[in-house]
Scaffold this active site. Structure first.
Site, short mmCIF file in Angstrom:
data_model
loop_
_atom_site.label_atom_id
_atom_site.label_comp_id
_atom_site.label_asym_id
_atom_site.label_seq_id
_atom_site.Cartn_x
_atom_site.Cartn_y
_atom_site.Cartn_z
CD1 TRP A 6 4.47 -19.26 -14.50
CD2 TRP A 6 3.92 -17.12 -14.80
NE1 TRP A 6 5.41 -18.72 -15.50
CE2 TRP A 6 5.12 -17.19 -15.48
CE3 TRP A 6 3.77 -15.85 -14.75
CZ2 TRP A 6 6.19 -16.33 -16.31
CZ3 TRP A 6 4.36 -14.65 -15.45
CH2 TRP A 6 5.45 -15.00 -16.30
CE LYS A 21 2.69 -29.09 -14.06
NZ LYS A 21 2.92 -27.87 -13.08
CB ALA A 32 2.68 -22.32 -13.54
N GLY A 65 1.54 -22.43 -22.71
CA GLY A 65 2.93 -22.48 -21.98
C GLY A 65 4.16 -22.17 -23.09
CB SER A 66 7.75 -22.46 -22.81
OG SER A 66 7.78 -23.78 -22.18
CD GLU A 77 -4.08 -21.17 -27.62
OE1 GLU A 77 -3.40 -20.33 -28.18
OE2 GLU A 77 -5.28 -21.53 -28.10
CG LEU A 78 2.89 -23.71 -27.89
CD1 LEU A 78 3.72 -24.67 -28.75
CD2 LEU A 78 2.83 -24.55 -26.50
CB CYS A 122 0.96 -15.42 -25.11
SG CYS A 122 -0.32 -15.51 -24.61
CD GLU A 146 7.36 -15.44 -25.54
OE1 GLU A 146 7.49 -16.57 -25.22
OE2 GLU A 146 6.15 -15.25 -25.32
#
Ligand code: NAP
Length: 470
Positions: free
Chosen positions: A133, A157, A159, A209-210, A231-232, A265, A362
């Site tokens: 998001w 899909k 958030a 995301g995470s 991509e974390l 991020c 983080e």
């Protein structure tokens, strides 16, 4: 997780959605598969016209789209408008450059005993995009623009807290002219990801995301033998050395930490400062951080809006409390405000040690950890001393030191004397637990292409037909 728009300024639920049923999901996969067969046979020029039309729509509807993003996740209206513009720029970039990125690449025919040899880039099919998001338009666009230009289709899909932005994206690509099903938003929770990615028609997945979500998707994709780009998270270091312009570094550090209300991020999160300039930097940085105006993101004077969710705000506060309880010092901020909305003040915390959560985790909010380093080597050790490796920053005017940082920082990007940001022209991604694969540039486009080797022989008995096989 409920699929709903909830305004982070006051916690008011504005709109809720039912998650799609299994039958609806299957129908959407069927349509995207059909759209793929259609899209892959269109020309790059045609796809470029559609993507340019998408850019035109974004620019024409910039304010409305930006207002929606601000309402759904709390970024300032100014930042939201800039995000829409950046998306339009990325669409134009891929519309203009795709022919070059997808052109056949000649290889050394003689070396491989061929009359002709080359690499051809072709689409691979429907790609599932699981998105966060924090940049609700940009994160999707940096996947969608190159993927659609390459002839793939997208299943989004998004958030669960940005459903209206998710639906807007589907509508945008449809109105731009892409075939029905070329880009589809699935209003589903994360529990539906396994079913979608297991469908044989879905060929790959990309997740921003995470780490937790990354591990889950990588497991499913591993089982199903499907390509993924992940991509974390990140905990980017921002190193300041004695030759740096300390005032400028403190100014950029403030923006780098607090952009997007501290929820980026690639935000600088750990500020590692050489002892010779530590005091000067700490003072300037804390002064600038505490001068930021926190408030209503629609207000033009606001620098930092609310965090996107109550859970996110409480997590940031818990990380700060943990550090303070274990002996850290707060230079500014650090107190969760009472009252409505999920606000958190810009905060600088120092005297951190490895037993504290902030050392290793983080922090996804406007909170900076400040560290002192007595030498270049110690700065590198601190900078590389996390499980992450997304972006990194180094401030030094010493050309040799610049070269050393470029090599020694364990990260997907090193920005020297500037803050980490993304450009369509440059590859973007991480190493270590920040993920793998790249987005943006030609590399990003090639991630979801079949990199096909084409070898052409003369077809006569005397000519080579391949010297050995594997
Ligand atoms: P998140 O919880 O991982 O959510 C991201 C997306 O993954 C959402 O669509 C979410 O769906 C879905 N998801 C969550 N758990 C899942 C699971 N187990 N299986 C499948 N899908 C799952 O991340 P977030 O808290 O929203 O976003 C913040 C994180 O994203 C931070 O770590 C940040 O650093 C990272 N991030 C990385 C980049 C990058 O480019 N490297 C960019 C932006 C953000 P629901 O919403 O339905 O739960």
């Amino acid at each position: 997780m409920t699929i709903a728009t909830t305004n982070p300024v006051n916690g008011q639920v504005l709109k809720t959605y039912e998650a799609m049923s299994d039958e609806q999901i299957d129908g959407a996969i069927e349509r995207t598969d059909l759209a793929y067969r259609q899209l892959r046979d269109t020309t790059i020029e045609q796809r470029g016209r559609w993507l340019t039309a998408a850019a035109d729509l974004l620019e024409a509807e910039r304010n409305e789209i930006a207002r929606l993003m601000t309402t759904e996740m709390g970024k300032t209206f100014a930042a939201a408008k800039a995000e829409v513009t950046k998306c339009a720029t990325a669409c134009r970039f891929y519309a203009d450059r795709a022919a070059e990125f997808l052109a056949d690449e000649p290889a050394d025919a003689e070396a491989v005993s061929a009359t002709r040899a080359f690499v051809r880039y072709q689409p691979i099919g429907p790609v599932l995009a699981v998105m966060p998001w924090n940049f609700p338009l940009w994160q999707v666009m940096r996947f969608a623009a190159p993927a659609l230009m390459a002839g793939n289709t997208g299943l989004l899909k998004h958030a669960s807290n940005v459903p209206q932005t998710a639906l807007l994206l589907e509508d945008l690509f449809r109105r731009a002219g892409f075939p029905e099903g070329a880009f589809t938003t699935l209003l589903v929770g994360s529990d539906a990801v396994d079913r979608i990615l297991s469908d044989p028609r879905v060929r790959a997945a990309t997740l921003t995301g995470s780490e937790v979500a990354g591990r889950s998707i990588a497991q499913i994709a591993g089982r199903e033998l499907k390509k993924t780009v992940l991509e974390l998270g990140g905990s980017d270091p921002f190193v300041v050395m004695p030759s740096a312009d300390v005032e400028l570094a403190a100014q950029v550090a403030t923006t780098a930490r607090c952009q997007n209300n501290g929820q980026s991020c690639i935000a600088a999160k750990r500020f590692i400062v050489h002892t010779d300039v530590y005091d000067a930097f700490a003072e300037a940085f804390a002064h600038r951080m505490s001068a930021l105006r926190v408030g209503d993101p629609m207000n033009g004077d606001t620098d930092v809006g609310p965090l996107a969710s109550e859970r996110g705000r409480d997590e940031v506060d818990a990380q700060v409390r943990d550090a303070v309880d274990k002996g850290a010092t707060v230079l500014c901020g650090g107190e969760k405000p009472s009252g409505e909305g999920w606000f958190y003040p810009p905060t600088v915390v120092t005297d951190l040690n490895p037993g504290m959560r902030m050392w290793a985790e983080e922090v996804f909010g406007p909170v900076a950890g400040l560290y002192r380093a007595s030498s270049y080597d110690e700065a590198i050790e601190l900078a590389n001393g996390t499980s992450f490796g997304l972006g990194s920053n180094a401030w030094t005017r010493d050309p040799q030191e610049q070269q050393r940082f470029a090599t020694d920082l364990e990260a997907g990007a090193v920005f020297i004397n500037g803050m980490t940001t993304s450009y369509p022209e440059l590859p973007f991604g991480g190493v270590k637990n920040s993920g793998y694969g790249r987005e943006l540039s030609a590399q990003g486009m090639h991630e979801f292409c079949n990199v096909k080797t084409v070898w052409v022989g003369e077809g006569t008995a005397t000519a080579g037909a391949g010297s050995h096989s594997e």
